[in-house]
Write an enzyme that holds these catalytic residues in place. Sequence first.
Site, PDB file in Angstrom:
ATOM      1  CB  CYS A 150      -0.855   0.192   1.250  1.00  0.00           C
ATOM      2  SG  CYS A 150       0.007  -0.577   2.723  1.00  0.00           S
ATOM      3  CG  HIS A 243      -0.336   4.369   3.784  1.00  0.00           C
ATOM      4  ND1 HIS A 243      -1.015   4.430   5.177  1.00  0.00           N
ATOM      5  CD2 HIS A 243      -0.021   3.131   3.531  1.00  0.00           C
ATOM      6  CE1 HIS A 243      -1.187   3.065   5.368  1.00  0.00           C
ATOM      7  NE2 HIS A 243      -0.543   2.249   4.665  1.00  0.00           N
TER       8      HIS A 243
END
Length: 345
Positions: A150, A243
């Site tokens: 990710c 993120h």
Amino acid sequence: MTVRVGVLGATGAVGQRLIQQIDPHPDFELAALTASSASAGKSYREAAKWRVDSPIPADVADTTVVSTDPDEVPDDVDLLFSSLPSSVGEDVEPAFVEAGYVMSSNSSNFRTDEDIPLTIPEVNADHLGLIEVQRDERGWDGALVKNPNCSTITMVPPLAALDEAFGLTDVRVSTLQAVSGAGYSGVTSMEIIDNAIPHIGGEEKKMETESRKLLGEFDGAEVHWNDAEVAASCNRIPTLDGHLENVWVDTAADVTVDEAAEALREYPSIDLPSSPEQLIEVFEDPDRPQPRLDRNQSNGMGIAVGGIQETADGLQFNCLAHNTIRGAAGASVLNGELLLEEGYL
Ligand SMILES: NC(=O)c1ccc[n+]([C@@H]2O[C@H](COP(=O)([O-])OP(=O)(O)OC[C@H]3O[C@@H](n4cnc5c(N)ncnc54)[C@H](OP(=O)(O)O)[C@@H]3O)[C@@H](O)[C@H]2O)c1
């Protein structure tokens, strides 16, 4: 024609997002849900502690979860999405592919193996050609395709745009990663509230290797990894999803902020159901992107970039993506859409 699909590890954080992405989907119909032996035999509603921000689809709630075994999945399922822990995927995924299933997997096992396509469809769809190599070398009837980690997937589309336009020689990245990236049992509230953890086991290596494979050239037989030096530092912070990453790149050619912004905005998307129309959104406002405000753009599949500045040898910028959608479930579904488009199903 609708493709019947299954989800391995369907009760976990990514598995739940996969269900949210697939039910409904224009091309896929959910037909099998697997998890550990502790969940097998229970209804999905009983087995999964549902935490996604939309209700469990009614047909899914009453579906019986089966154990993660090729004999338990109906033969008319053509495509499997795997969100198993990598230690489990390492043993189990090859068994499914040997049995003839085509699999789009999130798990980190095999991602950097030479004959396993690691793909972001907007960046390196051509790497799917490794499936032929994989079938020759492993004797598999099915196919195994991986999406990246990710944090890697957040920075690679901007890196691809800048590499194509100006050439990258050196990449340094520091991450601020959401707790959902660790899975439901990954980080306790006692560890993360009022805190930041400057270590995520194995994450730095994944960013450093996977990004170079993704940005590599496929010559029809193998992927030649990109030569850029990549160094990463990974941090867990108390955000739920999304993120955020601070990136510094050295470029072979000189580049201004305006030229970089134009290259990023013009980097093409791909015509698949889950891909955003505008892949990379560039913010002018220096305090964007932010996880809470910007992680859901383009249904969680967009990549946001901001804070572009010139440095002595290139640029620095910030980027953000939704880690369980663009960084995991959405990425797998997009690879499934690419497999369908390219005739592998
Ligand atoms: N979270 C993210 O943002 C993210 C991003 C990219 C990639 N990934 C990767 O995606 C994978 C799943 O992550 P997650 O966060 O969803 O993990 P998770 O919440 O811990 O879920 C794990 C899933 O795997 C099942 N499982 C566990 N042990 C098993 C076994 N021995 N046999 C069969 N099934 C088993 C669990 O079933 P039970 O409920 O029955 O235990 C559950 O469905 C990992 O490989 C992770 O590295 C995660």
